[in-house]
Design a protein around this motif. Structure first.
Motif, PDB file in Angstrom:
ATOM      1  N   VAL A 141       0.711  -1.172  -0.096  1.00  0.00           N
ATOM      2  CA  VAL A 141       0.182   0.238   0.283  1.00  0.00           C
ATOM      3  C   VAL A 141       1.048   1.433   0.158  1.00  0.00           C
ATOM      4  CG1 VAL A 141      -1.589   0.939   0.885  1.00  0.00           C
ATOM      5  CG2 VAL A 141      -1.891  -1.627   1.219  1.00  0.00           C
ATOM      6  N   LEU A 142       2.238   1.570   0.950  1.00  0.00           N
ATOM      7  CA  LEU A 142       2.821   2.911   0.670  1.00  0.00           C
ATOM      8  C   LEU A 142       3.606   2.839  -0.494  1.00  0.00           C
ATOM      9  CD1 LEU A 142       4.500   1.831   4.225  1.00  0.00           C
ATOM     10  CD2 LEU A 142       2.782   3.465   4.126  1.00  0.00           C
ATOM     11  N   ILE A 143       4.038   1.697  -0.915  1.00  0.00           N
ATOM     12  CA  ILE A 143       4.659   2.531  -2.301  1.00  0.00           C
ATOM     13  C   ILE A 143       3.977   1.864  -3.167  1.00  0.00           C
ATOM     14  CG2 ILE A 143       6.984   1.226  -1.133  1.00  0.00           C
ATOM     15  CD1 ILE A 143       6.405  -0.967  -3.300  1.00  0.00           C
ATOM     16  N   GLY A 144       2.692   1.993  -2.728  1.00  0.00           N
ATOM     17  CA  GLY A 144       1.811   1.507  -4.556  1.00  0.00           C
ATOM     18  C   GLY A 144       1.792   0.904  -5.481  1.00  0.00           C
ATOM     19  N   ASN A 145       2.579  -0.660  -4.827  1.00  0.00           N
ATOM     20  CA  ASN A 145       2.621  -2.190  -5.691  1.00  0.00           C
ATOM     21  C   ASN A 145       1.649  -2.816  -5.907  1.00  0.00           C
ATOM     22  OD1 ASN A 145       4.063  -4.059  -6.898  1.00  0.00           O
ATOM     23  ND2 ASN A 145       4.112  -5.075  -4.661  1.00  0.00           N
ATOM     24  N   GLY A 146       1.098  -2.273  -7.645  1.00  0.00           N
ATOM     25  CA  GLY A 146      -0.179  -2.922  -7.906  1.00  0.00           C
ATOM     26  C   GLY A 146      -0.091  -4.073  -8.061  1.00  0.00           C
ATOM     27  N   ASP A 147       0.892  -4.915  -8.515  1.00  0.00           N
ATOM     28  CA  ASP A 147       1.440  -5.848  -8.991  1.00  0.00           C
ATOM     29  C   ASP A 147       1.880  -7.082  -8.091  1.00  0.00           C
ATOM     30  OD1 ASP A 147       1.184  -7.513 -11.118  1.00  0.00           O
ATOM     31  OD2 ASP A 147       3.145  -7.683 -11.678  1.00  0.00           O
ATOM     32  N   ASN A 148       1.068  -7.120  -7.090  1.00  0.00           N
ATOM     33  CA  ASN A 148       1.423  -7.596  -5.742  1.00  0.00           C
ATOM     34  C   ASN A 148       0.243  -9.391  -6.047  1.00  0.00           C
ATOM     35  OD1 ASN A 148       3.057  -9.623  -4.088  1.00  0.00           O
ATOM     36  ND2 ASN A 148       3.337  -8.714  -2.261  1.00  0.00           N
ATOM     37  N   HIS A 149       0.902 -10.136  -6.697  1.00  0.00           N
ATOM     38  CA  HIS A 149       0.045 -11.319  -7.448  1.00  0.00           C
ATOM     39  C   HIS A 149       0.047 -12.716  -6.319  1.00  0.00           C
ATOM     40  CE1 HIS A 149       2.443 -12.911 -10.049  1.00  0.00           C
ATOM     41  NE2 HIS A 149       2.308 -11.325 -10.313  1.00  0.00           N
ATOM     42  N   LEU A 150      -0.325 -13.732  -6.757  1.00  0.00           N
ATOM     43  CA  LEU A 150      -0.439 -14.986  -5.920  1.00  0.00           C
ATOM     44  C   LEU A 150       0.736 -15.522  -6.353  1.00  0.00           C
ATOM     45  CD1 LEU A 150      -4.045 -16.528  -5.968  1.00  0.00           C
ATOM     46  CD2 LEU A 150      -2.144 -15.828  -4.474  1.00  0.00           C
ATOM     47  N   LYS A 151       1.538 -15.191  -7.991  1.00  0.00           N
ATOM     48  CA  LYS A 151       3.104 -15.728  -7.731  1.00  0.00           C
ATOM     49  C   LYS A 151       3.747 -15.373  -7.434  1.00  0.00           C
ATOM     50  CE  LYS A 151       2.610 -18.315 -12.299  1.00  0.00           C
ATOM     51  NZ  LYS A 151       2.961 -20.385 -10.623  1.00  0.00           N
ATOM     52  N   PRO A 197       7.179  -0.045  -6.971  1.00  0.00           N
ATOM     53  CA  PRO A 197       6.105   0.991  -6.679  1.00  0.00           C
ATOM     54  C   PRO A 197       5.669   1.218  -8.483  1.00  0.00           C
ATOM     55  CG  PRO A 197       8.328   1.058  -7.037  1.00  0.00           C
ATOM     56  CD  PRO A 197       8.800  -0.296  -7.484  1.00  0.00           C
ATOM     57  N   THR A 198       4.535   0.683  -8.425  1.00  0.00           N
ATOM     58  CA  THR A 198       3.827   0.807 -10.059  1.00  0.00           C
ATOM     59  C   THR A 198       3.264   1.371  -9.916  1.00  0.00           C
ATOM     60  OG1 THR A 198       1.679  -0.821  -9.053  1.00  0.00           O
ATOM     61  CG2 THR A 198       3.748  -2.496 -10.165  1.00  0.00           C
TER      62      THR A 198
END
Length: 173
Positions: free
Chosen positions: A53-63, A85-86
Motif C-alpha cells: 500500500v505504501l509504495i503503490g505495488n499494484g502487481d503483488n499477485h499469487l506468484k 512501485p507500479t
C-alpha cells in the motif's frame, strides 16, 4: 538447491488466475496453514501487505508470494521479491488482489487489517499496533533512501502519495 513453491502453485492458480483466484486474506491464511513458524510468517505477510500500500505495488499477485523449504519438514514464507512501485508507471493503479474487500490503496484502513487478523484468529490489537509502527517508521525514514534509490521526481511522487493513504493518516493521528 533449496525448493521454493509460489502460492499460485499451492492454490492451483494458472495464468491470469494469479490475479483473481485469491486475495490477501487467503494468502495469509495459506501462510498460517502451511508455515512451520506461522506466527512470524503471518506478521511478515501483514508487513508486506502494508508496504504494498505504501509504495503503490499494484502487481503483488499469487506468484509473488512463495514458500521456501530450507530443510526437511520445514516450510517458511520465502524472502520477498518482485516489489515494484507500479503507481510510478501506472498512475491510477490498484492492488493486484483485494485486501479486506478493496483494491484501492487509499481505502486500506487499520479496520480492514484488523478484520483480516480476526479472520485469522490473531490478536487484531497486536497486528494493528505493529502495522501502525511500521507506517510511522516508513513515513519518518523512507524519504531520503527513496531519493537515493529512485531520484527526486519519483521519490517525491511516492512521498506525496502518503497524504492520500488512509493507513498513513490513521497511523499519524
Amino acid at each position: 538447491r533449496i525448493h521454493i513453491e509460489d502460492i499460485g502453485q499451492v492454490l492451483g492458480a494458472v495464468g491470469e488466475r494469479k490475479y483473481t483466484m485469491a486475495n490477501y486474506e487467503s494468502i495469509l491464511n495459506t501462510v498460517k496453514r502451511f508455515s512451520s513458524d506461522w506466527r512470524i510468517d503471518v506478521m511478515e505477510g501483514f508487513r508486506r501487505s502494508v508496504v504494498d500500500v505504501l509504495i503503490g505495488n499494484g502487481d503483488n499477485h499469487l506468484k509473488n508470494w512463495s514458500f521456501i523449504f530450507p530443510a526437511p519438514g520445514i516450510i517458511r514464507l520465502s524472502p520477498a521479491y518482485d516489489i515494484v512501485p507500479t503507481v510510478l508507471y501506472v498512475p491510477n493503479d490498484q492492488l493486484a488482489l483485494e485486501l479486506a474487500g478493496t483494491r484501492a490503496f487509499e481505502s486500506v484502513t487499520f479496520k480492514r487489517i484488523s478484520r483480516i487478523a480476526r479472520f485469522l484468529q490473531i490478536d487484531p490489537d497486536r497486528v494493528q499496533a505493529e502495522m501502525k509502527a511500521l507506517v510511522r517508521n516508513a513515513v519518518a525514514t523512507w524519504p531520503e533512501p527513496l531519493v537515493t534509490l529512485l531520484g527526486h521526481e519519483k521519490a517525491d511522487r511516492l512521498i506525496r502519495r502518503f497524504d492520500t493513504l488512509s493507513l498513513v493518516q490513521e497511523a499519524l493521528a
